[in-house]
Scaffold this motif. Structure first.
Motif, short mmCIF file in Angstrom:
data_model
loop_
_atom_site.label_atom_id
_atom_site.label_comp_id
_atom_site.label_asym_id
_atom_site.label_seq_id
_atom_site.Cartn_x
_atom_site.Cartn_y
_atom_site.Cartn_z
N ASN A 18 44.16 20.14 15.79
CA ASN A 18 42.80 19.91 16.26
C ASN A 18 41.88 20.06 15.05
O ASN A 18 42.06 20.96 14.24
CB ASN A 18 42.40 20.93 17.34
N LEU A 19 40.91 19.15 14.94
CA LEU A 19 40.07 19.15 13.75
C LEU A 19 38.59 19.21 14.13
O LEU A 19 38.18 18.65 15.14
CB LEU A 19 40.28 17.86 12.94
N HIS A 20 37.81 19.89 13.31
CA HIS A 20 36.36 19.81 13.41
C HIS A 20 35.85 19.13 12.15
O HIS A 20 36.07 19.62 11.03
CB HIS A 20 35.73 21.21 13.56
N LEU A 21 35.17 17.99 12.34
CA LEU A 21 34.61 17.23 11.23
C LEU A 21 33.09 17.20 11.35
O LEU A 21 32.56 17.15 12.46
CB LEU A 21 35.10 15.78 11.24
N THR A 22 32.41 17.18 10.22
CA THR A 22 30.96 16.91 10.23
C THR A 22 30.70 15.66 9.41
O THR A 22 31.57 15.19 8.67
CB THR A 22 30.15 18.10 9.66
N ASN A 23 29.50 15.15 9.54
CA ASN A 23 29.12 13.92 8.81
C ASN A 23 30.13 12.81 9.09
O ASN A 23 30.48 12.05 8.18
CB ASN A 23 29.05 14.17 7.30
N ARG A 81 29.46 3.32 12.66
CA ARG A 81 28.76 4.14 13.64
C ARG A 81 28.76 5.58 13.14
O ARG A 81 29.78 6.08 12.68
CB ARG A 81 29.51 4.06 14.98
N VAL A 82 27.63 6.23 13.25
CA VAL A 82 27.52 7.62 12.82
C VAL A 82 27.79 8.53 14.01
O VAL A 82 27.17 8.37 15.06
CB VAL A 82 26.12 7.90 12.24
N LEU A 83 28.76 9.44 13.90
CA LEU A 83 29.11 10.33 15.01
C LEU A 83 28.67 11.77 14.75
O LEU A 83 28.61 12.56 15.68
CB LEU A 83 30.62 10.28 15.26
N GLY A 84 28.42 12.11 13.51
CA GLY A 84 27.97 13.47 13.19
C GLY A 84 29.08 14.48 13.32
O GLY A 84 30.16 14.33 12.75
N SER A 85 28.82 15.55 14.11
CA SER A 85 29.79 16.63 14.29
C SER A 85 30.74 16.30 15.43
O SER A 85 30.30 16.11 16.56
CB SER A 85 29.01 17.92 14.61
N VAL A 86 32.02 16.19 15.16
CA VAL A 86 32.98 15.86 16.23
C VAL A 86 34.19 16.80 16.20
O VAL A 86 34.56 17.34 15.14
CB VAL A 86 33.51 14.40 16.14
N VAL A 87 34.78 16.98 17.38
CA VAL A 87 36.05 17.68 17.48
C VAL A 87 37.11 16.65 17.88
O VAL A 87 36.91 15.88 18.82
CB VAL A 87 36.00 18.81 18.52
N GLN A 141 29.43 14.15 24.74
CA GLN A 141 30.08 12.85 24.96
C GLN A 141 31.55 13.04 24.69
O GLN A 141 31.94 13.73 23.74
CB GLN A 141 29.53 11.81 23.97
N VAL A 142 32.39 12.40 25.52
CA VAL A 142 33.84 12.53 25.38
C VAL A 142 34.47 11.15 25.42
O VAL A 142 34.20 10.36 26.34
CB VAL A 142 34.47 13.39 26.49
N GLU A 143 35.29 10.87 24.43
CA GLU A 143 36.05 9.61 24.42
C GLU A 143 37.46 9.93 24.88
O GLU A 143 38.12 10.77 24.28
CB GLU A 143 36.07 9.07 22.99
N MET A 144 37.87 9.28 25.97
CA MET A 144 39.19 9.54 26.53
C MET A 144 40.16 8.42 26.17
O MET A 144 39.76 7.27 26.01
CB MET A 144 39.12 9.64 28.06
N ILE A 150 40.30 11.96 23.03
CA ILE A 150 40.38 11.50 21.64
C ILE A 150 39.42 12.33 20.80
O ILE A 150 39.83 12.99 19.84
CB ILE A 150 40.02 10.00 21.51
N LEU A 151 38.17 12.33 21.18
CA LEU A 151 37.18 13.11 20.44
C LEU A 151 36.03 13.47 21.35
O LEU A 151 35.80 12.84 22.39
CB LEU A 151 36.69 12.36 19.20
N LEU A 152 35.31 14.50 20.97
CA LEU A 152 34.10 14.86 21.70
C LEU A 152 33.05 15.29 20.69
O LEU A 152 33.36 15.79 19.61
CB LEU A 152 34.38 15.95 22.74
N ASN A 153 31.80 15.05 21.06
CA ASN A 153 30.70 15.48 20.20
C ASN A 153 29.45 15.80 21.03
O ASN A 153 29.30 15.31 22.15
CB ASN A 153 30.39 14.46 19.09
#
Lengths: 74, 74, 74, 74, 74, 74
Positions: A38-43, A54-60, B16-19, B67-70
């Protein structure tokens, strides 16, 4: 060095991640990772055909849906 | 801060959650999350191309299919 | 209330379940659920575009293939 | 010899890996593998129809998304 | 009765199983099942549009790739 | 006999394996299997429409991506 240790070493670096069910690649700064990858990314941005789309910012990101990840050299 | 802790910190916020296997994105208020990233959302709506398309209300999402959430900033 | 507890609270209620690799939604009475979100439903029917299409009766659903579930208000 | 032991024996060798959701095959030098078959490869390239198509360098592959892997004889 | 217990109760009965990535349904006699819903079926046939299409005989099914299963009443 | 025991009993035999995300079936000699149904096959070939199409030799298959497997009677 085990794969998960290799990922830990990338914390603080910019990485690219290919996710299952995504046509694009995600690019972002790796803030943290756990044993499940599981990863936490920013920017974070989506990159389609080498272009930022597309800019998503902070995502898990959920680890089991990661296909592959690799470091990005700017 | 580990990814799952990052998600815990979003409890009470709109996310927001991408499934996997969904073309749309789900948007809702995060009520709870466990270590597997199973989520309970309320006021959930499907968002297709930036438009709200379907109201789902209270839903439980299976973590391994995320997949991801932010976080969403209204 | 954790997501799996939320699901436990739905035992005895009618729920809708969206499965991976299914175009339809399943609707049935939730008889039991375990920690993996494996579900036992009775009176299960497939619902396509809001119409009941196929009667399945008593079914067991594998938790990891559940995308989302929510309660149905008749 | 168990499958995971078989993979351990390939560390230091060139392998091909078929991933879920990838049309191509990845080819690289296996640096490490864990019990989940998470892999660290270096000198990784994508191979499409037997042709090298894209250089990925150092990558980490998530084990659960591996379909199959086999040794490559140059 | 928990979902896995429900499946145990079907040992010795004819069941239908819908697998991920399969267009058909499998029908066979349930010989055994474990906690992961891995199944051993005998007299297994593929059923396409209600018609038996291919005889598979004795098969082992991986539990995580099961979408749903239900008993068949001849 | 539990499903994983059934698979253990096939070690030394020729089996067919249907993988997720593969259009073909793999056929090979089962060398070993673990509790996750990770498999090591030798003399592996892809079989498309009943015809052998590609020789893969020694391969390791990730258990969670196996749909089903069955013994082959030559």
């Amino acid at each position: 060095m085990f794969p998960s240790k290799k990922v830990q070493n990338l914390v603080g670096s910019k990485i690219q991640v290919e996710m299952k069910g995504e046509k694009c690649v995600l690019e972002g700064l790796l803030m943290s990772a756990d044993d499940y990858l599981n990863l936490h990314l920013t920017n974070t941005t989506e990159v389609v055909d080498g272009q930022k789309s597309r800019v998503l910012g902070s995502v898990v990101l959920r680890g089991n849906n990661i296909i592959l990840l690799n470091p990005v050299n700017d």
